[in-house]
Design an enzyme around this catalytic site. Structure first.
Site, PDB file in Angstrom:
ATOM      1  N   LYS A   1       0.818  -1.218   0.000  1.00  0.00           N
ATOM      2  CA  LYS A   1       0.000   0.000   0.000  1.00  0.00           C
ATOM      3  C   LYS A   1       0.850   1.265   0.000  1.00  0.00           C
ATOM      4  CE  LYS A   1      -4.398  -1.642   1.557  1.00  0.00           C
ATOM      5  NZ  LYS A   1      -5.609  -1.415   2.305  1.00  0.00           N
TER       6      LYS A   1
ATOM      7  N   LYS B   1      -4.884  -9.037  -6.896  1.00  0.00           N
ATOM      8  CA  LYS B   1      -6.085  -9.188  -6.069  1.00  0.00           C
ATOM      9  C   LYS B   1      -7.159  -8.175  -6.484  1.00  0.00           C
ATOM     10  CE  LYS B   1      -6.243  -7.169  -1.735  1.00  0.00           C
ATOM     11  NZ  LYS B   1      -6.918  -7.005  -0.463  1.00  0.00           N
TER      12      LYS B   1
ATOM     13  N   LYS C   1     -10.615  -2.639  -3.755  1.00  0.00           N
ATOM     14  CA  LYS C   1     -11.403  -1.398  -3.822  1.00  0.00           C
ATOM     15  C   LYS C   1     -10.575  -0.261  -4.398  1.00  0.00           C
ATOM     16  CE  LYS C   1     -13.426  -2.116   0.713  1.00  0.00           C
ATOM     17  NZ  LYS C   1     -12.472  -2.193   1.820  1.00  0.00           N
TER      18      LYS C   1
HETATM   19  N1  AQP Z   1      -9.755  -9.955  -3.467  1.00  0.00           N
HETATM   20  C1  AQP Z   1     -10.127 -10.502  -2.314  1.00  0.00           C
HETATM   21  N2  AQP Z   1     -10.418 -11.822  -2.228  1.00  0.00           N
HETATM   22  C2  AQP Z   1     -10.824 -12.390  -1.061  1.00  0.00           C
HETATM   23  N3  AQP Z   1     -10.976 -11.679   0.082  1.00  0.00           N
HETATM   24  C3  AQP Z   1     -10.712 -10.360   0.039  1.00  0.00           C
HETATM   25  N4  AQP Z   1     -10.758  -9.394   0.967  1.00  0.00           N
HETATM   26  C4  AQP Z   1     -10.389  -8.217   0.422  1.00  0.00           C
HETATM   27  N5  AQP Z   1     -10.089  -8.383  -0.874  1.00  0.00           N
HETATM   28  C5  AQP Z   1     -10.277  -9.702  -1.146  1.00  0.00           C
HETATM   29  C6  AQP Z   1     -11.182  -9.612   2.347  1.00  0.00           C
HETATM   30  O1  AQP Z   1     -12.242  -8.697   2.630  1.00  0.00           O
HETATM   31  C7  AQP Z   1     -12.168  -8.342   4.008  1.00  0.00           C
HETATM   32  C8  AQP Z   1     -12.288  -6.867   4.152  1.00  0.00           C
HETATM   33  O2  AQP Z   1     -11.219  -6.233   3.530  1.00  0.00           O
HETATM   34  P1  AQP Z   1     -10.898  -4.725   3.894  1.00  0.00           P
HETATM   35  O3  AQP Z   1     -11.898  -3.853   3.289  1.00  0.00           O
HETATM   36  O4  AQP Z   1     -10.754  -4.598   5.348  1.00  0.00           O
HETATM   37  O5  AQP Z   1      -9.482  -4.415   3.349  1.00  0.00           O
HETATM   38  P2  AQP Z   1      -8.654  -4.939   2.174  1.00  0.00           P
HETATM   39  O6  AQP Z   1      -8.238  -6.338   2.415  1.00  0.00           O
HETATM   40  O7  AQP Z   1      -7.541  -3.969   2.052  1.00  0.00           O
HETATM   41  O8  AQP Z   1      -9.684  -4.862   0.950  1.00  0.00           O
HETATM   42  P3  AQP Z   1      -9.434  -4.218  -0.437  1.00  0.00           P
HETATM   43  O9  AQP Z   1     -10.646  -4.269  -1.232  1.00  0.00           O
HETATM   44  O10 AQP Z   1      -8.236  -4.783  -1.084  1.00  0.00           O
HETATM   45  O11 AQP Z   1      -9.214  -2.703  -0.076  1.00  0.00           O
HETATM   46  P4  AQP Z   1      -8.049  -1.768  -0.490  1.00  0.00           P
HETATM   47  O12 AQP Z   1      -8.137  -1.633  -1.963  1.00  0.00           O
HETATM   48  O13 AQP Z   1      -8.365  -0.519   0.258  1.00  0.00           O
HETATM   49  O14 AQP Z   1      -6.804  -2.436  -0.076  1.00  0.00           O
HETATM   50  C9  AQP Z   1     -10.880  -8.909   4.568  1.00  0.00           C
HETATM   51  O15 AQP Z   1     -11.180 -10.093   5.285  1.00  0.00           O
HETATM   52  C10 AQP Z   1     -10.091  -9.246   3.342  1.00  0.00           C
HETATM   53  O16 AQP Z   1      -9.235 -10.359   3.576  1.00  0.00           O
END
Ligand code: AQP
Length: 345
Positions: free
Chosen positions: A124, A208, A211
């Site tokens: 990040k 992956k 968001k």
């Molecule tokens: N691509 C994914 N596949 C499976 N699980 C996922 N999670 C996130 N992306 C995937 C799971 O969703 C939960 C919540 O995630 P989060 O919003 O707390 O943060 P994150 O993991 O950082 O999600 P994003 O979408 O990837 O956000 P950004 O883009 O901000 O980094 C967690 O249980 C995560 O494992």
């Protein structure tokens, strides 16, 4: 990760499940299949707490009004996906001061060497690491506090959070070793699904679904219209070969493997079953079946979210009630942790 010597005193408190999602934008199919969908059945078996981690969200810049809207959208998504706020405790993290207070204590237990190994921070922060917030660096310690404030024993997450869970275990163990309080915290177990533990981008099967990806075509959002879902799946990257029919093909065909995994998880079936039915088809035929299935699962969630978001006072009241219940569970743990550390008062 440095190994922390384990003490052989079992935790004897109740089983408890906690997980959270950031209010950083629209939830997507990865969040849904990797985590949210799995929250619901756990509520039948355990005491469950599901938070919207707004403290985590501001580790990267969030426009205040957007943060508030996103917080409510995640709360609505939780309920729309099937969580019952009477049974599960649903709340936003910033309403429970114990998260931040315990995070400070745990920051003084965690070692910088451990933090420097966290791959999510590296991903990040990117090349401009000096400009990342201190909060982003400390994110995994706050996550440990989220879990340990409730002495949660199980944490349903996607695979990307596995390293943070291991850190939470090491922090809990070091706290118990340093202060000689064996059995005070549980060593929380990650619950990582067998299916869709890592949903990949629709445009690049090696990245992956996220968001924060600049392109909205890489993900299906829970708020997407039926037309958006159809369009994104139609444009999803594939390769020139037909739909795979054997597991051996999946390793060298990441985009195809991802679509099969998504289709299987949406229908609660195995990838093998999907390959047995669709193997050898053209991707355009397979994508039609996928679109129909994705819409049948996601459209009702989207519509229910809309209804819930139309009544903001009711949604805020639900979060307020959840926070009150959460504070009642976290308060004694925090008070005890402070006493253990030697704080007076
Ligand atoms: N691509 C994914 N596949 C499976 N699980 C996922 N999670 C996130 N992306 C995937 C799971 O969703 C939960 C919540 O995630 P989060 O919003 O707390 O943060 P994150 O993991 O950082 O999600 P994003 O979408 O990837 O956000 P950004 O883009 O901000 O980094 C967690 O249980 C995560 O494992």
């Amino acid at each position: 990760m440095d190994q922390v010597a384990r003490q052989d005193v079992p935790y004897e408190g109740p089983e408890r499940v906690l997980s959270g999602m950031q209010a950083t934008g629209n939830l997507h199919l990865g969040n849904y299949l990797g985590a949210l969908k799995r929250f619901v059945p756990l509520a039948d078996e355990f005491e469950t707490l599901y938070c919207i981690v707004d403290l985590h969200a501001i580790t990267e810049w969030q426009e205040p009004r957007t943060l508030a809207a996103n917080t409510r959208a995640v709360a609505a998504a939780y309920i729309a996906a099937g969580l019952d706020p009477e049974r599960s405790i649903i709340f936003n993290q910033s309403q429970v001061p114990a998260h931040a207070e315990l995070a400070w204590i745990l920051s003084c237990v965690a070692r910088i060497g451990w933090m420097n190994r966290m791959t999510q921070f590296k991903d990040k922060a990117g090349k401009d690491r000096e400009k990342a917030s201190l909060g982003l660096y400390n994110y995994p310690v706050l996550m440990a506090a989220d879990i340990l404030a409730y002495k949660a024993t199980r944490v349903p997450v996607g695979e990307d959070q596995k390293q943070h869970l291991e850190l939470a275990r090491d922090i809990a163990q070091k706290f118990m070793n340093d202060y000689d309080v064996p059995g005070f915290f549980p060593l929380p177990e990650p619950l990582i699904g067998e299916q869709a533990a890592r949903v990949m981008s629709l445009r690049d099967g090696t990245r992956k679904m996220s968001k924060s990806d600049a392109s909205d075509m890489t993900r299906i959002n829970l708020s997407d219209s039926d037309e958006d879902i159809a369009q994104k799946l139609k444009k999803a990257r594939t390769d020139p070969e037909p739909v795979p029919s054997a597991a051996e093909e999946l390793g060298r065909r990441p985009e195809a493997a991802n679509l099969l995994a998504i289709h299987a998880a949406l229908g609660d079936e195995t990838i093998e079953a999907v390959m047995a039915r669709h193997g050898g088809e053209t991707f355009s035929a397979f994508k039609e079946a996928m679109t129909a299935r994705a819409i049948s699962v996601l459209a009702p969630i989207r519509e229910r979210m809309k209804d819930l978001l139309a009544d903001v006072p009711a949604l805020d009241a639900t979060l307020g009630e959840g926070a009150e219940r959460a504070r009642a569970i976290a308060a004694p743990t925090l008070a005890e942790a402070k006493r253990i550390v030697g704080f007076v008062g």
